[in-house]
Scaffold this motif. Structure first.
Motif, mmCIF file in Angstrom:
data_model
loop_
_atom_site.group_PDB
_atom_site.id
_atom_site.type_symbol
_atom_site.label_atom_id
_atom_site.label_comp_id
_atom_site.label_asym_id
_atom_site.label_seq_id
_atom_site.Cartn_x
_atom_site.Cartn_y
_atom_site.Cartn_z
ATOM 1 N N GLN A 368 -10.314 -5.393 -9.322
ATOM 2 C CA GLN A 368 -11.407 -4.419 -9.418
ATOM 3 C C GLN A 368 -12.721 -5.019 -8.938
ATOM 4 O O GLN A 368 -13.620 -4.308 -8.490
ATOM 5 C CB GLN A 368 -11.559 -3.940 -10.869
ATOM 6 C CG GLN A 368 -10.426 -3.050 -11.365
ATOM 7 C CD GLN A 368 -10.511 -1.637 -10.823
ATOM 8 O OE1 GLN A 368 -11.482 -1.256 -10.179
ATOM 9 N NE2 GLN A 368 -9.467 -0.860 -11.064
ATOM 10 N N GLU A 369 -12.837 -6.331 -9.029
ATOM 11 C CA GLU A 369 -14.042 -7.006 -8.518
ATOM 12 C C GLU A 369 -14.250 -6.702 -7.040
ATOM 13 O O GLU A 369 -15.389 -6.516 -6.579
ATOM 14 C CB GLU A 369 -13.916 -8.523 -8.727
ATOM 15 C CG GLU A 369 -15.089 -9.340 -8.203
ATOM 16 C CD GLU A 369 -16.290 -9.364 -9.125
ATOM 17 O OE1 GLU A 369 -17.365 -9.802 -8.674
ATOM 18 O OE2 GLU A 369 -16.162 -8.972 -10.302
ATOM 19 N N ALA A 370 -13.156 -6.651 -6.288
ATOM 20 C CA ALA A 370 -13.253 -6.378 -4.847
ATOM 21 C C ALA A 370 -13.846 -4.999 -4.587
ATOM 22 O O ALA A 370 -14.609 -4.814 -3.626
ATOM 23 C CB ALA A 370 -11.873 -6.494 -4.204
ATOM 24 N N GLU A 416 1.222 -2.895 0.041
ATOM 25 C CA GLU A 416 1.742 -1.711 0.719
ATOM 26 C C GLU A 416 0.785 -1.222 1.802
ATOM 27 O O GLU A 416 1.208 -0.674 2.819
ATOM 28 C CB GLU A 416 1.997 -0.590 -0.291
ATOM 29 C CG GLU A 416 3.007 -0.935 -1.381
ATOM 30 C CD GLU A 416 4.427 -1.063 -0.864
ATOM 31 O OE1 GLU A 416 4.680 -0.741 0.321
ATOM 32 O OE2 GLU A 416 5.305 -1.499 -1.650
ATOM 33 N N MET A 417 -0.524 -1.404 1.562
ATOM 34 C CA MET A 417 -1.542 -0.941 2.506
ATOM 35 C C MET A 417 -2.335 -2.123 3.051
ATOM 36 O O MET A 417 -2.259 -3.229 2.531
ATOM 37 C CB MET A 417 -2.485 0.056 1.818
ATOM 38 C CG MET A 417 -1.804 1.295 1.254
ATOM 39 S SD MET A 417 -3.005 2.467 0.551
ATOM 40 C CE MET A 417 -3.695 1.498 -0.808
ATOM 41 N N ASN A 418 -3.107 -1.857 4.088
ATOM 42 C CA ASN A 418 -3.933 -2.875 4.724
ATOM 43 C C ASN A 418 -5.287 -2.956 4.016
ATOM 44 O O ASN A 418 -6.081 -2.017 4.094
ATOM 45 C CB ASN A 418 -4.117 -2.513 6.200
ATOM 46 C CG ASN A 418 -4.900 -3.554 6.972
ATOM 47 O OD1 ASN A 418 -5.594 -4.395 6.393
ATOM 48 N ND2 ASN A 418 -4.801 -3.513 8.295
ATOM 49 N N ALA A 425 -6.237 -1.499 -1.690
ATOM 50 C CA ALA A 425 -4.876 -2.018 -1.544
ATOM 51 C C ALA A 425 -4.624 -3.210 -2.462
ATOM 52 O O ALA A 425 -3.481 -3.457 -2.892
ATOM 53 C CB ALA A 425 -4.616 -2.409 -0.092
ATOM 54 N N LEU A 426 -5.668 -3.963 -2.790
ATOM 55 C CA LEU A 426 -5.513 -5.140 -3.646
ATOM 56 C C LEU A 426 -5.132 -4.773 -5.077
ATOM 57 O O LEU A 426 -4.682 -5.639 -5.834
ATOM 58 C CB LEU A 426 -6.818 -5.950 -3.662
ATOM 59 C CG LEU A 426 -7.259 -6.564 -2.335
ATOM 60 C CD1 LEU A 426 -8.586 -7.295 -2.511
ATOM 61 C CD2 LEU A 426 -6.210 -7.510 -1.775
ATOM 62 N N LEU A 427 -5.306 -3.526 -5.441
ATOM 63 C CA LEU A 427 -4.979 -3.087 -6.793
ATOM 64 C C LEU A 427 -3.475 -2.947 -7.018
ATOM 65 O O LEU A 427 -3.030 -2.833 -8.161
ATOM 66 C CB LEU A 427 -5.659 -1.744 -7.097
ATOM 67 C CG LEU A 427 -7.190 -1.724 -7.030
ATOM 68 C CD1 LEU A 427 -7.704 -0.311 -7.233
ATOM 69 C CD2 LEU A 427 -7.787 -2.672 -8.067
ATOM 70 N N ASP A 428 -2.706 -2.946 -5.949
ATOM 71 C CA ASP A 428 -1.257 -2.733 -6.066
ATOM 72 C C ASP A 428 -0.529 -3.788 -5.242
ATOM 73 O O ASP A 428 -0.143 -3.557 -4.098
ATOM 74 C CB ASP A 428 -0.892 -1.324 -5.593
ATOM 75 C CG ASP A 428 0.585 -1.005 -5.807
ATOM 76 O OD1 ASP A 428 1.229 -1.704 -6.618
ATOM 77 O OD2 ASP A 428 1.084 -0.069 -5.157
ATOM 78 N N VAL A 429 -0.336 -4.956 -5.828
ATOM 79 C CA VAL A 429 0.343 -6.068 -5.162
ATOM 80 C C VAL A 429 1.844 -5.925 -5.378
ATOM 81 O O VAL A 429 2.322 -5.875 -6.516
ATOM 82 C CB VAL A 429 -0.161 -7.418 -5.702
ATOM 83 C CG1 VAL A 429 0.623 -8.570 -5.096
ATOM 84 C CG2 VAL A 429 -1.657 -7.571 -5.415
ATOM 85 N N ALA A 430 2.589 -5.852 -4.279
ATOM 86 C CA ALA A 430 4.025 -5.578 -4.355
ATOM 87 C C ALA A 430 4.878 -6.842 -4.408
ATOM 88 O O ALA A 430 6.027 -6.799 -4.874
ATOM 89 C CB ALA A 430 4.449 -4.737 -3.152
ATOM 90 N N PHE A 431 4.342 -7.952 -3.932
ATOM 91 C CA PHE A 431 5.128 -9.188 -3.808
ATOM 92 C C PHE A 431 4.218 -10.362 -4.125
ATOM 93 O O PHE A 431 3.073 -10.421 -3.644
ATOM 94 C CB PHE A 431 5.674 -9.304 -2.383
ATOM 95 C CG PHE A 431 6.366 -10.610 -2.062
ATOM 96 C CD1 PHE A 431 7.728 -10.774 -2.280
ATOM 97 C CD2 PHE A 431 5.646 -11.681 -1.537
ATOM 98 C CE1 PHE A 431 8.358 -11.974 -1.983
ATOM 99 C CE2 PHE A 431 6.269 -12.880 -1.230
ATOM 100 C CZ PHE A 431 7.637 -13.034 -1.455
ATOM 101 N N VAL A 432 4.713 -11.285 -4.945
ATOM 102 C CA VAL A 432 3.943 -12.486 -5.289
ATOM 103 C C VAL A 432 4.840 -13.710 -5.185
ATOM 104 O O VAL A 432 5.904 -13.774 -5.820
ATOM 105 C CB VAL A 432 3.358 -12.408 -6.716
ATOM 106 C CG1 VAL A 432 2.610 -13.704 -7.046
ATOM 107 C CG2 VAL A 432 2.431 -11.207 -6.870
ATOM 108 N N MET A 433 4.411 -14.672 -4.387
ATOM 109 C CA MET A 433 5.057 -15.968 -4.295
ATOM 110 C C MET A 433 4.014 -17.051 -4.562
ATOM 111 O O MET A 433 2.900 -16.985 -4.050
ATOM 112 C CB MET A 433 5.653 -16.174 -2.900
ATOM 113 C CG MET A 433 6.171 -17.595 -2.632
ATOM 114 S SD MET A 433 6.734 -17.824 -0.916
ATOM 115 C CE MET A 433 8.346 -17.044 -0.993
ATOM 116 N N LYS A 434 4.377 -18.024 -5.372
ATOM 117 C CA LYS A 434 3.504 -19.183 -5.591
ATOM 118 C C LYS A 434 4.290 -20.444 -5.349
ATOM 119 O O LYS A 434 5.319 -20.676 -5.982
ATOM 120 C CB LYS A 434 2.923 -19.188 -7.014
ATOM 121 C CG LYS A 434 1.791 -20.208 -7.187
ATOM 122 C CD LYS A 434 1.376 -20.381 -8.650
ATOM 123 C CE LYS A 434 2.327 -21.324 -9.340
ATOM 124 N NZ LYS A 434 1.921 -21.634 -10.731
#
Length: 441
Positions: A368-370, A416-418, A425-434
């Motif tokens: 939400q900061e973004a 999902e979006m650009n 688009a940053l509010l809905d992250v579909a994939f996370v790798m660390k």
């Protein structure tokens, strides 16, 4: 020469079972290669994204970034393990970084009760919960800028060892003057004695000693408060609280031991004093003016704006009644001013690193900061840079994090979006790798 494990197994197990176990050991020693097909790849935030790219990861690091969707067989032999990760319909970019969180708590009406009801063990368990929420929101690295030291260091280390799912934590210890913003307040005297910060100092020489002590016990960086704070339950305001000699001694001591210093600061005088002392970042920076901006640019220090914290305390002050009158008045005044002053700093070219003060806001809502940064006039590209490249630079890990280039750690998210077109688009992250491990897909 056989390994000690193999020798022990040969003694304890039957020949057939020993041979089978040897095969399992051999498999675990072979690094699995991961091949990602990225529909859009923002390998270096600040530059243009590329279409249809292949990333190859081995041992948690990126070994190839190549155009086109290359087959797995291009990178491994028939006997090697490999995994194809199909993100061909998604926007792929480096993991996000939040440079200001507090993983042990969340602001709310039960905070006073929790002060006496929750044990340190309870706080540790709560921080595990908040850490995972943060990671699943796409934030693979955070700076925790003040929690109970022993607990946050244990959480940091547990995550690094793979015991717990959470973001990479750069953990701060607080150094505070007596009665300062980082010290305990708003409690009965007996509780104040128990809850007061252990690394408390008055005068430069005491501050030198407690800074050394904080680093001795495991701090990755030092957090100070050169001004008062909104959530301090006192009528001491948000003006300068630490003297110049105290600030300088803390910064010089921390830097001499290879550690950086972040300063909470609202009022201009306190921001300026911290910058002149040589701090590496200013947290909030609510009342920076043109002279302050010149100091930012002269020193190269980062501003971590935490607009989400400002918006959160204003909303809570107007919609709830749990804040004391002193806190409520500061929340409404300072929170409302933060966005305007951030815009001036951004337009003047001050270094900006993404940070939310999550713990004031809810964990897992960091993106939400973004939205608030965008509303203040920051470009989408610069927002993404602030949450990747700039964050990595601020924590001194630019050679390992912040971009998706060969040799870098594989901290990767997919959307999902650009976000260059729609920052939401940053509010809905579909994939996370660390570091090569998938936590969400």
């Amino acid at each position: 020469m056989p390994s000690l494990i193999a020798l022990a197994l040969s003694v304890l197990l039957s020949p057939a079972l020993f041979a089978k176990t040897q095969g399992v050991l051999a498999q675990t020693q072979v690094a699995q290669t991961q091949v990602i097909h990225a529909g859009k790849l923002l390998a270096v935030p600040g530059k243009a994204p590329l279409a249809q790219q292949t990333l190859v990861i081995k041992d948690g690091r990126i070994t190839h970034v190549e155009a086109g969707f290359r087959p797995v067989s291009h990178y491994v032999t028939a006997s090697e393990q490999a995994q194809l990760i199909d993100l061909s319909s998604r926007f792929v970019m480096p993991g996000l970084m939040d440079m200001h969180v507090h993983l042990q708590s969340e602001l709310g009406p039960n905070n006073d009760r929790d002060t006496v009801k929750l044990s340190n063990e309870d706080l540790a368990m709560q921080s595990v919960f908040f850490a995972k929420k943060t990671l699943l929101a796409g934030f693979t690295t955070v700076r925790d800028l003040l929690s109970e030291p022993e607990q946050i260091y244990a959480l940091r280390d547990g995550i690094n060892k793979g015991w717990i799912d959470g973001p990479r934590i750069i953990a701060a210890a607080g150094v505070s003057v007596t009665g300062g913003h980082l010290d305990a307040d708003g409690m009965a005297h007996k509780l104040l004695e128990i809850k007061s910060i252990k690394t408390r100092c008055d005068g430069p020489y005491e501050c030198r000693k407690v800074t050394r002590k904080a680093i001795k016990y495991g701090a990755d960086l030092i957090k100070i408060a050169s001004t008062g704070g909104v959530l301090s339950d006192t009528n001491t305001g948000t003006g300068q609280q630490m003297t110049q000699d105290e600030l300088k001694e803390i910064v010089d001591t921390a830097h001499s031991l290879g550690k950086k210093v972040a300063s909470h600061a609202h009022a201009k005088a306190g921001i300026d004093a911290a910058l002149m002392a040589g701090v590496d970042s200013i947290e909030h920076g609510s009342y920076a003016d043109k002279g302050t901006i010149k100091l930012f640019k002269k020193t190269g220090a980062y501003l971590v704006p935490t607009l989400l914290a400002g918006a959160t305390v204003v909303e809570m002050a107007n919609s709830t009644d749990f804040m004391s009158p002193a806190v409520r008045a500061k929340a409404i005044r300072v929170g409302a001013d933060m966005q305007h002053n951030f815009k001036a700093a951004y337009e003047a070219g001050v270094n900006i690193a993404f940070g939310t003060d999550s713990g004031v806001s809810r964990h897992g809502t960091n993106a939400q900061e973004a939205i608030l940064m965008h509303q203040a006039g920051m470009s989408n590209s610069d927002i993404l840079t602030s949450a990747t490249v700039n964050g990595a630079d601020l924590i001194g890990m630019g050679d390992s994090l912040g971009t998706l280039e060969v040799g870098k750690i594989a901290d990767i998210i997919a959307l999902e979006m650009n976000p260059l077109e729609q920052i939401e688009a940053l509010l809905d992250v579909a994939f996370v790798m660390k570091q090569g491990k998938i936590y969400k897909q």
